[in-house]
Design a protein around this motif. Structure first.
Motif, PDB file in Angstrom:
ATOM      1  N   VAL A 111       0.844  -1.197   0.000  1.00  0.00           N
ATOM      2  CA  VAL A 111       0.000   0.000   0.000  1.00  0.00           C
ATOM      3  C   VAL A 111       0.878   1.246   0.000  1.00  0.00           C
ATOM      4  N   MET A 112       0.602   2.143  -0.937  1.00  0.00           N
ATOM      5  CA  MET A 112       1.287   3.431  -0.983  1.00  0.00           C
ATOM      6  C   MET A 112       0.243   4.527  -0.845  1.00  0.00           C
ATOM      7  N   VAL A 113       0.361   5.327   0.211  1.00  0.00           N
ATOM      8  CA  VAL A 113      -0.549   6.437   0.471  1.00  0.00           C
ATOM      9  C   VAL A 113       0.061   7.711  -0.107  1.00  0.00           C
ATOM     10  N   ILE A 114      -0.745   8.445  -0.876  1.00  0.00           N
ATOM     11  CA  ILE A 114      -0.293   9.700  -1.478  1.00  0.00           C
ATOM     12  C   ILE A 114      -1.151  10.830  -0.927  1.00  0.00           C
ATOM     13  N   ILE A 144      -7.336  -1.432  10.107  1.00  0.00           N
ATOM     14  CA  ILE A 144      -7.359  -2.558   9.152  1.00  0.00           C
ATOM     15  C   ILE A 144      -5.991  -3.258   9.130  1.00  0.00           C
ATOM     16  N   ASP A 145      -5.307  -3.176  10.268  1.00  0.00           N
ATOM     17  CA  ASP A 145      -4.046  -3.918  10.473  1.00  0.00           C
ATOM     18  C   ASP A 145      -2.922  -3.465   9.547  1.00  0.00           C
ATOM     19  N   LEU A 146      -2.851  -2.167   9.322  1.00  0.00           N
ATOM     20  CA  LEU A 146      -1.757  -1.597   8.541  1.00  0.00           C
ATOM     21  C   LEU A 146      -1.020  -0.561   9.388  1.00  0.00           C
ATOM     22  N   SER A 147       0.247  -0.325   9.049  1.00  0.00           N
ATOM     23  CA  SER A 147       1.009   0.720   9.731  1.00  0.00           C
ATOM     24  C   SER A 147       2.191   1.120   8.868  1.00  0.00           C
ATOM     25  N   ARG A 148       2.611   2.348   9.050  1.00  0.00           N
ATOM     26  CA  ARG A 148       3.773   2.819   8.288  1.00  0.00           C
ATOM     27  C   ARG A 148       5.063   2.137   8.738  1.00  0.00           C
ATOM     28  N   GLU A 149       5.092   1.622   9.953  1.00  0.00           N
ATOM     29  CA  GLU A 149       6.270   0.925  10.441  1.00  0.00           C
ATOM     30  C   GLU A 149       6.447  -0.448   9.811  1.00  0.00           C
ATOM     31  N   PRO A 189       4.334  -0.351  -5.300  1.00  0.00           N
ATOM     32  CA  PRO A 189       3.216  -0.822  -4.477  1.00  0.00           C
ATOM     33  C   PRO A 189       2.218  -1.609  -5.320  1.00  0.00           C
ATOM     34  N   ASP A 190       1.338  -2.336  -4.638  1.00  0.00           N
ATOM     35  CA  ASP A 190       0.230  -3.014  -5.321  1.00  0.00           C
ATOM     36  C   ASP A 190      -0.968  -2.092  -5.476  1.00  0.00           C
ATOM     37  N   ILE A 191      -1.169  -1.178  -4.511  1.00  0.00           N
ATOM     38  CA  ILE A 191      -2.357  -0.330  -4.471  1.00  0.00           C
ATOM     39  C   ILE A 191      -1.955   1.090  -4.094  1.00  0.00           C
ATOM     40  N   LEU A 192      -2.576   2.074  -4.741  1.00  0.00           N
ATOM     41  CA  LEU A 192      -2.393   3.477  -4.391  1.00  0.00           C
ATOM     42  C   LEU A 192      -3.630   3.983  -3.658  1.00  0.00           C
ATOM     43  N   VAL A 193      -3.424   4.646  -2.524  1.00  0.00           N
ATOM     44  CA  VAL A 193      -4.499   5.295  -1.777  1.00  0.00           C
ATOM     45  C   VAL A 193      -4.300   6.799  -1.912  1.00  0.00           C
ATOM     46  N   LEU A 194      -5.261   7.481  -2.526  1.00  0.00           N
ATOM     47  CA  LEU A 194      -5.165   8.913  -2.769  1.00  0.00           C
ATOM     48  C   LEU A 194      -5.951   9.657  -1.707  1.00  0.00           C
ATOM     49  N   MET A 195      -5.259  10.425  -0.897  1.00  0.00           N
ATOM     50  CA  MET A 195      -5.899  11.154   0.186  1.00  0.00           C
ATOM     51  C   MET A 195      -6.179  12.591  -0.237  1.00  0.00           C
ATOM     52  N   GLY A 196      -7.432  12.884  -0.571  1.00  0.00           N
ATOM     53  CA  GLY A 196      -7.839  14.257  -0.860  1.00  0.00           C
ATOM     54  C   GLY A 196      -7.867  14.618  -2.325  1.00  0.00           C
ATOM     55  N   ASN A 197      -8.365  15.832  -2.576  1.00  0.00           N
ATOM     56  CA  ASN A 197      -8.594  16.313  -3.941  1.00  0.00           C
ATOM     57  C   ASN A 197      -7.309  16.515  -4.730  1.00  0.00           C
ATOM     58  N   GLU A 249     -13.061  -1.379   2.078  1.00  0.00           N
ATOM     59  CA  GLU A 249     -12.836  -1.689   0.658  1.00  0.00           C
ATOM     60  C   GLU A 249     -11.356  -2.011   0.417  1.00  0.00           C
ATOM     61  N   LEU A 250     -10.483  -1.200   1.001  1.00  0.00           N
ATOM     62  CA  LEU A 250      -9.050  -1.425   0.855  1.00  0.00           C
ATOM     63  C   LEU A 250      -8.648  -2.757   1.480  1.00  0.00           C
TER      64      LEU A 250
END
Length: 258
Positions: A111-114, A144-149, A189-197, A249-250
């Motif tokens: 997971v890559m959060v942008i 959902i059992d994720l962390s940046r660490e 990453p396998d998935i991109l999470v886009l935070m915001g407009n 969903e993620l």
């Protein structure tokens, strides 16, 4: 055969012609002076004493987006991409920022959060998503059992804080997109999470996070899910229900076979 004029006779004839007003000597055959002007080489005007030297030719203007594509594409790994951003001279935001905010978390995570752009806390610490918004993001991921660490990698569209936390300008986003796309290629990453407009505008070319959130899309060969930005959820806590649905969903997508 005509005899040649002696010197004194020729001199007398010339003086007589000058008295009559003759100013030029003519040849026996006509001369096309238009052809002479066209064939004559152009001579540079000599610089007069005391005059400044001629100005050098102006350099061609640089296309910042084209330059960003070239520089980003040449980076073979994440550390070199970070250095390329630090050395990039065509984004004025860096002039007013304290720190380059490149990334946090685990490169190579699924997971890559942008996010959008650094705020005051991010600018001070040189890391994305710190302060209250960062704490909110950490709680969201932990649900959902994720962390940046352990299993999330985080970055922003812009690596420098805009003045007074204003929204990034369209041209600022455009010049950073090549770096962001290369960042995704290198992080894998396998998935991109886009935070915001702003993230949706940069990656998907779309705005309207209330409409886009929770809807899967594709960009740069990756599945993409837009979500509300944690800072927005701090201001609008009633939207946490929608954010929870997006997190589920993620989680479901991560649990599905690749």
């Amino acid at each position: 055969m005509e005899s040649a004029l002696d010197y004194w006779s020729a001199k007398a004839l010339l003086e007589w012609q000058v008295e009559l007003g003759a100013t030029e000597a003519l040849c026996e055959a006509p001369v096309n002076r238009y052809e002479l002007e066209a064939a004559a080489p152009k001579v540079k005007e000599a610089q007069k004493p005391g005059m400044p030297p001629p100005a050098p030719p102006k350099p061609k203007p640089v296309d910042p987006v084209a330059e960003a594509r070239k520089v980003a594409k040449s980076a073979p790994a994440l550390p070199s991409l970070r250095q390329a951003l630090a050395d990039f001279r065509h984004c004025d935001l860096k002039m007013g920022a304290r720190n380059l905010v490149f990334s946090d978390g685990q490169p190579g995570a699924r997971v890559m959060v942008i996010g959008e752009a650094p705020g005051r806390d991010e600018d001070q610490q040189g890391k994305p998503f710190v302060g209250r918004a960062g704490q909110m993001l950490d709680r969201m991921l932990a649900a959902i059992d994720l962390s940046r660490e352990q299993n999330v990698y985080i970055t922003n569209v812009l690596p420098w804080r805009p003045p007074q936390n204003r929204d990034p300008l369209a041209e600022e986003i455009a010049v950073m997109v090549p770096f962001l796309e290369r960042h995704v290629e290198l992080a894998q990453p396998d998935i991109l999470v886009l935070m915001g407009n702003i993230s949706c505008q940069a990656v998907l070319g779309k705005r309207g996070i209330s409409r886009l959130r929770g809807q899967w899309d594709q960009a740069w060969g990756k599945p993409v899910i837009p979500m509300f930005h944690p800072a927005y959820l701090l201001r609008q806590p009633e939207q946490k229900r929608a954010a929870w649905a997006d997190l589920l969903e993620l989680k479901a997508r991560l649990g599905a076979p690749n």
